[in-house]
Write a protein that holds these residues in place. Structure first.
Motif, PDB file in Angstrom:
ATOM      1  N   LEU A   1     -19.167  11.892 -28.716  1.00 56.16           N
ATOM      2  CA  LEU A   1     -20.377  11.817 -27.898  1.00 56.16           C
ATOM      3  C   LEU A   1     -21.270  13.033 -28.147  1.00 56.16           C
ATOM      4  O   LEU A   1     -22.502  12.898 -28.286  1.00 56.16           O
ATOM      5  N   ALA A   2     -20.668  14.224 -28.204  1.00 52.44           N
ATOM      6  CA  ALA A   2     -21.442  15.442 -28.446  1.00 52.44           C
ATOM      7  C   ALA A   2     -22.138  15.393 -29.803  1.00 52.44           C
ATOM      8  O   ALA A   2     -23.316  15.754 -29.929  1.00 52.44           O
ATOM      9  N   LEU A   3     -21.439  14.912 -30.817  1.00 48.71           N
ATOM     10  CA  LEU A   3     -22.033  14.816 -32.145  1.00 48.71           C
ATOM     11  C   LEU A   3     -23.133  13.760 -32.186  1.00 48.71           C
ATOM     12  O   LEU A   3     -24.144  13.929 -32.881  1.00 48.71           O
ATOM     13  N   PHE A   4     -22.944  12.664 -31.449  1.00 52.05           N
ATOM     14  CA  PHE A   4     -23.987  11.636 -31.388  1.00 52.05           C
ATOM     15  C   PHE A   4     -25.266  12.211 -30.784  1.00 52.05           C
ATOM     16  O   PHE A   4     -26.372  11.946 -31.288  1.00 52.05           O
ATOM     17  N   LEU A   5     -25.139  13.019 -29.734  1.00 60.53           N
ATOM     18  CA  LEU A   5     -26.308  13.654 -29.123  1.00 60.53           C
ATOM     19  C   LEU A   5     -26.960  14.637 -30.093  1.00 60.53           C
ATOM     20  O   LEU A   5     -28.193  14.747 -30.158  1.00 60.53           O
ATOM     21  N   ILE A   6     -26.126  15.350 -30.874  1.00 61.88           N
ATOM     22  CA  ILE A   6     -26.659  16.269 -31.879  1.00 61.88           C
ATOM     23  C   ILE A   6     -27.448  15.509 -32.941  1.00 61.88           C
ATOM     24  O   ILE A   6     -28.527  15.944 -33.371  1.00 61.88           O
ATOM     25  N   LEU A   7     -26.928  14.357 -33.352  1.00 65.37           N
ATOM     26  CA  LEU A   7     -27.644  13.534 -34.329  1.00 65.37           C
ATOM     27  C   LEU A   7     -29.001  13.097 -33.784  1.00 65.37           C
ATOM     28  O   LEU A   7     -30.010  13.087 -34.508  1.00 65.37           O
ATOM     29  N   LEU A   8     -29.042  12.727 -32.503  1.00 67.01           N
ATOM     30  CA  LEU A   8     -30.303  12.306 -31.894  1.00 67.01           C
ATOM     31  C   LEU A   8     -31.304  13.462 -31.845  1.00 67.01           C
ATOM     32  O   LEU A   8     -32.495  13.294 -32.150  1.00 67.01           O
ATOM     33  N   VAL A   9     -30.828  14.644 -31.459  1.00 69.46           N
ATOM     34  CA  VAL A   9     -31.708  15.805 -31.327  1.00 69.46           C
ATOM     35  C   VAL A   9     -32.320  16.184 -32.672  1.00 69.46           C
ATOM     36  O   VAL A   9     -33.522  16.485 -32.767  1.00 69.46           O
ATOM     37  N   PHE A  10     -31.513  16.150 -33.736  1.00 71.81           N
ATOM     38  CA  PHE A  10     -31.990  16.576 -35.047  1.00 71.81           C
ATOM     39  C   PHE A  10     -32.513  15.414 -35.896  1.00 71.81           C
ATOM     40  O   PHE A  10     -32.908  15.610 -37.049  1.00 71.81           O
ATOM     41  N   GLY A  11     -32.506  14.214 -35.336  1.00 70.10           N
ATOM     42  CA  GLY A  11     -33.048  13.074 -36.056  1.00 70.10           C
ATOM     43  C   GLY A  11     -32.240  12.663 -37.267  1.00 70.10           C
ATOM     44  O   GLY A  11     -32.795  12.143 -38.244  1.00 70.10           O
ATOM     45  N   VAL A  12     -30.937  12.883 -37.212  1.00 74.27           N
ATOM     46  CA  VAL A  12     -30.059  12.530 -38.333  1.00 74.27           C
ATOM     47  C   VAL A  12     -29.607  11.081 -38.177  1.00 74.27           C
ATOM     48  O   VAL A  12     -29.140  10.685 -37.098  1.00 74.27           O
ATOM     49  N   LYS A  13     -29.736  10.313 -39.222  1.00 75.34           N
ATOM     50  CA  LYS A  13     -29.346   8.904 -39.182  1.00 75.34           C
ATOM     51  C   LYS A  13     -27.904   8.733 -39.646  1.00 75.34           C
ATOM     52  O   LYS A  13     -27.418   9.475 -40.501  1.00 75.34           O
TER      53      LYS A  13
END
Length: 291
Positions: free
Chosen positions: A43-55
């Motif tokens: 979950l934490a990594l998913f939020l990080i992906l959203l913040v940095f716009g990583v697909k």
């Protein structure tokens, strides 16, 4: 700079995993705790992906490799180690079994990844393991007779865990050299969660005591171990020879012994200090750049 500091940071952070397992044992069932840890890390990594716009990867093969490597690196390895510690296997013995990984990784890396090791590096691998045995001999002598017999099946589980993380390291190097490490790490924790939950349900009461201590252990396990330490390990695997990265595991058990001495007052014999110094020298030989 991060690559220069990564080995030291990885060893310091990852060594606390055994301390966390010991501290969490009275508070939670091990597999249940790990399943929650994996899910929170994903979950934490998913939020990080959203913040940095990583697909997330669009290639299905990367999804499959990410999930599979998560089962090897996290579910089987950590599940095995936490389970045997919770069942009473001596932490130094568990650390010694885990430290067989660099030797197995080096042999398999030569065969599978065509890595080349010099004579100096093979000498370093041998010295690292010898120093580790010397450092842990006083603890190993505590397991004799019936105690050693009772621990035999736990040792088998620990060996399976060690083999799993070795295969996971090689798998990571061969199939996951591309793609964003944050996205791959998230897939790995999803795979680990899906693999661990059924065993937690079948084997445990899925109990976790919620208090300040358990929350602190979980927070460190997710942020320090699952995100920071694993991120550093994946970075080392991607940017260096996998056998050299695995050799850092040699430093973990001596450091765990030192931390147990500082935190829990366990004896630290002079022979243990000698073994640690030999292990450090062996790791230096393996990772020393050729002149």
């Amino acid at each position: 700079m991060l690559l220069r500091l990564a080995p030291v940071l990885f060893v310091l952070i990852w060594s606390t995993g055994w301390i966390a397992a010991r501290a969490a044992a009275p508070l939670a069932d091990p597999l249940t705790f790990l399943a929650a840890r994996y899910a929170l890390a994903a979950l934490a990594l998913f939020l990080i992906l959203l913040v940095f716009g990583v697909k997330l990867p669009s290639d299905r093969r990367l999804w499959a490799h990410g999930l599979a490597s998560g089962v090897l690196l996290h579910a089987i390895y950590l599940g095995g180690v936490w389970y045997v510690i919770d069942e009473g296997l001596a932490t130094p013995l568990s650390g010694l079994i885990a430290a067989l990984q660099p030797l197995l990784t080096a042999v398999l890396a030569v065969a599978w990844l065509a890595e080349q090791l010099t004579r100096r590096q093979w000498l370093g691998l041998g010295l690292g393991f010898a120093g580790l045995v010397i450092a842990l001999l006083p603890k190993l002598f505590e397991l004799e007779g019936e105690a050693l017999t009772a621990a035999a099946w736990l040792i088998v589980i620990n060996v399976v865990a060690m083999v799993s993380v070795t295969l996971g390291t090689l798998y990571q190097k061969r199939f996951l050299q591309g793609g964003d490490l944050r996205a791959i790490s998230m897939l790995q924790y999803v795979g680990a969660t899906l693999a661990t939950l059924p065993f937690a349900y079948l084997l445990e009461e899925m109990h976790i005591t919620i208090n300040i201590e358990s929350i602190a252990i979980m927070a460190w396990s997710v942020l320090g171990l699952s995100l920071a330490a694993i991120g550093l390990l994946l970075l080392l695997i991607r940017h260096g020879a996998v056998s050299r990265a695995a050799t850092l595991i040699y430093l973990i058990p001596p450091l765990v012994t030192l931390e147990a001495w500082m935190l829990f007052g366990e004896d630290l014999a002079p022979i243990a200090i000698l073994g640690m110094l030999i292990t450090v020298f062996g790791v230096y030989l393996v990772n020393k750049k050729p002149t």
